[in-house]
Design a protein around this motif. Structure first.
Motif, PDB file in Angstrom:
ATOM      1  N   TRP A  46       0.815  -1.208   0.000  1.00  0.00           N
ATOM      2  CA  TRP A  46       0.000   0.000   0.000  1.00  0.00           C
ATOM      3  C   TRP A  46       0.853   1.264   0.000  1.00  0.00           C
ATOM      4  O   TRP A  46       0.435   2.305  -0.521  1.00  0.00           O
ATOM      5  N   ARG A  47       2.060   1.200   0.542  1.00  0.00           N
ATOM      6  CA  ARG A  47       2.931   2.389   0.533  1.00  0.00           C
ATOM      7  C   ARG A  47       3.393   2.742  -0.876  1.00  0.00           C
ATOM      8  O   ARG A  47       3.750   3.890  -1.144  1.00  0.00           O
ATOM      9  N   SER A  48       3.392   1.764  -1.765  1.00  0.00           N
ATOM     10  CA  SER A  48       3.762   2.044  -3.147  1.00  0.00           C
ATOM     11  C   SER A  48       2.620   2.660  -3.916  1.00  0.00           C
ATOM     12  O   SER A  48       2.817   3.243  -4.983  1.00  0.00           O
ATOM     13  N   PHE A  49       1.418   2.528  -3.379  1.00  0.00           N
ATOM     14  CA  PHE A  49       0.231   3.062  -4.043  1.00  0.00           C
ATOM     15  C   PHE A  49      -0.178   4.407  -3.452  1.00  0.00           C
ATOM     16  O   PHE A  49      -0.527   5.339  -4.165  1.00  0.00           O
ATOM     17  N   ILE A  50      -0.116   4.516  -2.135  1.00  0.00           N
ATOM     18  CA  ILE A  50      -0.450   5.760  -1.434  1.00  0.00           C
ATOM     19  C   ILE A  50       0.865   6.385  -0.994  1.00  0.00           C
ATOM     20  O   ILE A  50       1.512   5.905  -0.055  1.00  0.00           O
ATOM     21  N   THR A  51       1.255   7.451  -1.641  1.00  0.00           N
ATOM     22  CA  THR A  51       2.587   8.013  -1.398  1.00  0.00           C
ATOM     23  C   THR A  51       2.574   9.312  -0.606  1.00  0.00           C
ATOM     24  O   THR A  51       3.636   9.840  -0.294  1.00  0.00           O
ATOM     25  N   ASP A  52       1.405   9.864  -0.275  1.00  0.00           N
ATOM     26  CA  ASP A  52       1.355  11.066   0.553  1.00  0.00           C
ATOM     27  C   ASP A  52       1.867  10.742   1.953  1.00  0.00           C
ATOM     28  O   ASP A  52       1.359   9.832   2.619  1.00  0.00           O
ATOM     29  N   GLN A  53       2.861  11.474   2.426  1.00  0.00           N
ATOM     30  CA  GLN A  53       3.510  11.161   3.688  1.00  0.00           C
ATOM     31  C   GLN A  53       2.560  11.282   4.873  1.00  0.00           C
ATOM     32  O   GLN A  53       2.576  10.447   5.792  1.00  0.00           O
ATOM     33  N   ARG A  54       1.705  12.302   4.861  1.00  0.00           N
ATOM     34  CA  ARG A  54       0.775  12.471   5.983  1.00  0.00           C
ATOM     35  C   ARG A  54      -0.233  11.324   6.025  1.00  0.00           C
ATOM     36  O   ARG A  54      -0.524  10.769   7.092  1.00  0.00           O
ATOM     37  N   LEU A  55      -0.772  10.988   4.869  1.00  0.00           N
ATOM     38  CA  LEU A  55      -1.742   9.901   4.810  1.00  0.00           C
ATOM     39  C   LEU A  55      -1.100   8.573   5.219  1.00  0.00           C
ATOM     40  O   LEU A  55      -1.721   7.750   5.894  1.00  0.00           O
ATOM     41  N   GLN A  56       0.143   8.353   4.830  1.00  0.00           N
ATOM     42  CA  GLN A  56       0.839   7.136   5.244  1.00  0.00           C
ATOM     43  C   GLN A  56       0.931   7.042   6.762  1.00  0.00           C
ATOM     44  O   GLN A  56       0.726   5.974   7.352  1.00  0.00           O
ATOM     45  N   GLN A  57       1.224   8.169   7.404  1.00  0.00           N
ATOM     46  CA  GLN A  57       1.346   8.152   8.859  1.00  0.00           C
ATOM     47  C   GLN A  57      -0.007   7.915   9.530  1.00  0.00           C
ATOM     48  O   GLN A  57      -0.084   7.237  10.563  1.00  0.00           O
ATOM     49  N   VAL A  58      -1.056   8.462   8.961  1.00  0.00           N
ATOM     50  CA  VAL A  58      -2.395   8.216   9.509  1.00  0.00           C
ATOM     51  C   VAL A  58      -2.759   6.740   9.370  1.00  0.00           C
ATOM     52  O   VAL A  58      -3.324   6.131  10.288  1.00  0.00           O
ATOM     53  N   ILE A  59      -2.426   6.138   8.235  1.00  0.00           N
ATOM     54  CA  ILE A  59      -2.693   4.712   8.036  1.00  0.00           C
ATOM     55  C   ILE A  59      -1.883   3.877   9.018  1.00  0.00           C
ATOM     56  O   ILE A  59      -2.386   2.901   9.597  1.00  0.00           O
ATOM     57  N   ASP A  60      -0.620   4.230   9.216  1.00  0.00           N
ATOM     58  CA  ASP A  60       0.196   3.531  10.216  1.00  0.00           C
ATOM     59  C   ASP A  60      -0.453   3.605  11.598  1.00  0.00           C
ATOM     60  O   ASP A  60      -0.468   2.621  12.353  1.00  0.00           O
ATOM     61  N   LEU A  61      -0.982   4.776  11.920  1.00  0.00           N
ATOM     62  CA  LEU A  61      -1.648   4.960  13.205  1.00  0.00           C
ATOM     63  C   LEU A  61      -2.840   4.018  13.329  1.00  0.00           C
ATOM     64  O   LEU A  61      -3.057   3.390  14.377  1.00  0.00           O
ATOM     65  N   SER A  62      -3.601   3.903  12.266  1.00  0.00           N
ATOM     66  CA  SER A  62      -4.783   3.026  12.295  1.00  0.00           C
ATOM     67  C   SER A  62      -4.380   1.554  12.373  1.00  0.00           C
ATOM     68  O   SER A  62      -5.040   0.765  13.065  1.00  0.00           O
ATOM     69  N   LEU A  63      -3.313   1.176  11.689  1.00  0.00           N
ATOM     70  CA  LEU A  63      -2.878  -0.227  11.728  1.00  0.00           C
ATOM     71  C   LEU A  63      -2.408  -0.629  13.120  1.00  0.00           C
ATOM     72  O   LEU A  63      -2.466  -1.809  13.484  1.00  0.00           O
ATOM     73  N   ASN A  64      -1.964   0.342  13.894  1.00  0.00           N
ATOM     74  CA  ASN A  64      -1.490   0.048  15.251  1.00  0.00           C
ATOM     75  C   ASN A  64      -2.596   0.129  16.291  1.00  0.00           C
ATOM     76  O   ASN A  64      -2.490  -0.505  17.360  1.00  0.00           O
ATOM     77  N   ASN A  65      -3.670   0.885  15.997  1.00  0.00           N
ATOM     78  CA  ASN A  65      -4.644   1.182  17.045  1.00  0.00           C
ATOM     79  C   ASN A  65      -6.087   0.814  16.716  1.00  0.00           C
ATOM     80  O   ASN A  65      -6.922   0.817  17.630  1.00  0.00           O
ATOM     81  N   ASN A  66      -6.402   0.527  15.468  1.00  0.00           N
ATOM     82  CA  ASN A  66      -7.794   0.239  15.129  1.00  0.00           C
ATOM     83  C   ASN A  66      -8.276  -1.034  15.833  1.00  0.00           C
ATOM     84  O   ASN A  66      -7.621  -2.068  15.779  1.00  0.00           O
ATOM     85  N   ARG A  67      -9.430  -0.949  16.477  1.00  0.00           N
ATOM     86  CA  ARG A  67      -9.923  -2.072  17.276  1.00  0.00           C
ATOM     87  C   ARG A  67     -10.411  -3.232  16.418  1.00  0.00           C
ATOM     88  O   ARG A  67     -10.262  -4.399  16.798  1.00  0.00           O
ATOM     89  N   ASP A  68     -11.004  -2.956  15.277  1.00  0.00           N
ATOM     90  CA  ASP A  68     -11.453  -4.044  14.401  1.00  0.00           C
ATOM     91  C   ASP A  68     -10.269  -4.891  13.942  1.00  0.00           C
ATOM     92  O   ASP A  68     -10.351  -6.128  13.896  1.00  0.00           O
ATOM     93  N   LEU A  69      -9.174  -4.227  13.624  1.00  0.00           N
ATOM     94  CA  LEU A  69      -7.983  -4.962  13.202  1.00  0.00           C
ATOM     95  C   LEU A  69      -7.388  -5.736  14.370  1.00  0.00           C
ATOM     96  O   LEU A  69      -6.871  -6.851  14.198  1.00  0.00           O
ATOM     97  N   LYS A  70      -7.467  -5.166  15.568  1.00  0.00           N
ATOM     98  CA  LYS A  70      -6.981  -5.887  16.739  1.00  0.00           C
ATOM     99  C   LYS A  70      -7.802  -7.146  16.987  1.00  0.00           C
ATOM    100  O   LYS A  70      -7.258  -8.209  17.317  1.00  0.00           O
ATOM    101  N   VAL A  71      -9.122  -7.029  16.821  1.00  0.00           N
ATOM    102  CA  VAL A  71      -9.982  -8.203  16.989  1.00  0.00           C
ATOM    103  C   VAL A  71      -9.610  -9.274  15.977  1.00  0.00           C
ATOM    104  O   VAL A  71      -9.532 -10.476  16.304  1.00  0.00           O
ATOM    105  N   ALA A  72      -9.374  -8.865  14.727  1.00  0.00           N
ATOM    106  CA  ALA A  72      -8.993  -9.830  13.687  1.00  0.00           C
ATOM    107  C   ALA A  72      -7.659 -10.499  14.022  1.00  0.00           C
ATOM    108  O   ALA A  72      -7.490 -11.708  13.827  1.00  0.00           O
ATOM    109  N   SER A  73      -6.708  -9.729  14.547  1.00  0.00           N
ATOM    110  CA  SER A  73      -5.407 -10.298  14.914  1.00  0.00           C
ATOM    111  C   SER A  73      -5.536 -11.256  16.094  1.00  0.00           C
ATOM    112  O   SER A  73      -4.917 -12.324  16.116  1.00  0.00           O
ATOM    113  N   LEU A  74      -6.354 -10.892  17.082  1.00  0.00           N
ATOM    114  CA  LEU A  74      -6.564 -11.773  18.235  1.00  0.00           C
ATOM    115  C   LEU A  74      -7.293 -13.045  17.828  1.00  0.00           C
ATOM    116  O   LEU A  74      -7.052 -14.123  18.401  1.00  0.00           O
ATOM    117  N   THR A  75      -8.175 -12.925  16.852  1.00  0.00           N
ATOM    118  CA  THR A  75      -8.872 -14.115  16.353  1.00  0.00           C
ATOM    119  C   THR A  75      -7.889 -15.092  15.735  1.00  0.00           C
ATOM    120  O   THR A  75      -8.026 -16.323  15.884  1.00  0.00           O
TER     121      THR A  75
END
Length: 475
Positions: A46-75
């Motif tokens: 996805w970093r090769s597709f979305i190259t805006d630096q600010r948006l990349q950092q926001v996505i990184d933030l979501s990958l670390n903190n989003n609860r739905d993704l955490k539930v999927a990882s715990l599953t």
């Protein structure tokens, strides 16, 4: 012991599960102009597709903190543990035990108690005890109990089902991550678009307020009429409503972005209201093949569940055949604690057991029917997942086909509307036309500008949607 070794060699000789073959995709082979390098797109980070630096950092933030993704990882972690639990049945559970048996009564009674205790050798219970004294028997042993020889693949197929469930959960996590990245990027772009809309509304309000102020002074001097002033006030108030509406919408956009990110997004990472600065530069295909869609995580998850159901049928079929289990121990026993490990005190047991199903009121047959119907349900769900994936890609390809032409036409319309507004405003100020002409030109320009922003947002969002529906972006 030779018999045990022979039995273990025979283990896993028969597999009663149906032969699995991937079902044919119930969709056309291709849609549009399918290109040869589509696999590279599905594997594009996805970093090769979305190259805006600010948006990349926001996505990184979501990958670390989003609860739905955490539930999927715990599953996934839970499924891995369940698989390990199921896999443990393939191996005997070895346990060591140390016990003492105390009895009072006739010697024969003591011997019976000793013989009925696991790990004891017959006749090891103390000496003759006709006087009713208390006798003791001490035992130390190691062995395994009720270990099932998997001659018909029941345990292996249950293990395979657990493994396929683990794989499916892993693919579901990838699918959740793809959706999350697309949702975060879309929310971020929507915020940028609404900031652009707010900027347009503020510029309109500023222009109309300036015109209103001039005409108010002219009205006070008796030069302008009341109708024109009221028309100007109407346009000013309309612009004020638009500004207030977009301010509210921007706050809601920020709240939505914070929810997706799992925490408050720093102001420095928010967009500045210029969609043109967002780089989605990777060229996307104009067609898709059904083979490519079968690599989507949600499609692969559906297939893993189907494979698990296939293995479960094998386990259910094995219930119609005999079950062979072994219990064995080796150790030592003595009537004296200090003689527990002396020579001549060794004991061993070997208890093979075979269980043959004779009558269970149709339970096994009904369970097998349930398993077969579940496999058919999962097959239909797999085919529906493939069809849904194909439709999603087809829809976004059709949408993108006309977007560029619409944007070009809307850009030309907006430029023309801007020129028309300038001319109308100049004619009004020179007293040639009434303010109604200016108001109409202003509304046309405002609508054209807002429509252009909407099309630009749709273009960026459609690229994200296509990237997501093609199955890219999870790594």
């Amino acid at each position: 012991m030779a018999l045990i070794a022979t039995s273990l060699v025979l283990t896993s000789c028969i597999d009663l599960a149906p032969f699995y073959q991937r079902p044919a995709a119930p969709v056309p082979a291709t849609f549009g102009q399918a290109e040869a390098d589509q696999k590279a797109l599905t594997e594009l980070a996805w970093r090769s597709f979305i190259t805006d630096q600010r948006l990349q950092q926001v996505i990184d933030l979501s990958l670390n903190n989003n609860r739905d993704l955490k539930v999927a990882s715990l599953t996934i972690e839970k499924s891995r543990a369940l698989y390990q639990v199921q896999r443990a049945d393939l191996f005997p559970t070895i346990a060591a035990s140390l016990s003492e048996t105390a009895s009072k009564g006739m010697a024969s009674a003591a011997n019976n108690v000793a013989g009925n205790t696991a790990g004891a050798a017959t006749g090891t219970a103390g000496s003759s005890n006709s006087s009713g004294k208390i006798s003791h028997v001490y035992r130390a042993s190691v062995g395994f109990s009720a270990y099932e020889l998997d001659l018909f693949g029941r345990i292996r197929n249950l293990n395979e089902q657990a493994l396929q469930t683990f794989y499916a959960d892993e693919e579901n996590r990838k699918s959740t991550q793809i959706s999350l990245i697309a949702e975060v990027a879309t929310a971020w772009l929507t915020l940028a678009a609404d900031k652009m809309r707010l900027d347009i509304a503020q510029q309109t309000l500023h222009s109309q307020q300036a015109t209103y102020d001039i005409n108010q002074k002219m009205f006070d001097l008796g030069v302008a009429n009341a109708l024109t002033l009221k028309q100007l006030q109407t346009s000013v108030d309309t612009a004020r409503v638009a500004v207030a509406t977009y301010n509210l919408q921007i706050q809601q956009d920020v709240n939505a972005l914070n929810l997706l990110a799992g925490s408050a997004v720093p102001a420095a990472l928010l967009p500045d209201g210029k969609l043109a600065n967002v780089a989605l530069t990777t060229p996307l295909p104009r067609g898709v093949s059904s083979e490519t869609l079968q690599q989507r995580p949600d499609v692969r998850a559906a297939e893993h569940l189907l494979q698990g159901a296939n293995a479960n049928i094998g386990a259910l079929r094995a219930a119609f055949f005999p079950t062979i289990s072994l219990t064995t121990t080796v150790g030592t026993a003595s009537t004296e604690l200090n003689g527990l490990f002396h020579s001549g005190s060794s004991i061993w047991t070997f208890v093979p057991q075979i269980s043959v199903p004779i009558f269970n009121a149709g339970r096994n047959r009904a369970n097998l029917t349930v398993g077969e119907k579940n496999q058919q349900i999962l097959l239909a769900q797999y085919e529906k997942t493939v069809q849904t994936a194909f439709r999603e890609v087809a829809d976004v390809l059709v949408q993108r086909e006309g977007l560029q032409a619409q944007i070009e036409a809307q850009t030309s319309l907006t430029d023309a509307a801007a020129e028309a507004f300038k001319l109308a405003d100049a004619r009004f100020k020179n007293g040639i036309d009434s303010y109604l002409v200016v108001l109409d030109a202003q509304r046309t320009l405002y609508t054209a500008q807002q429509s252009l922003v909407t099309l630009q947002l749709n273009d960026a969002a459609s690229q994200l949607t296509l990237y997501k529906t093609m199955g890219g972006g999870w790594h």
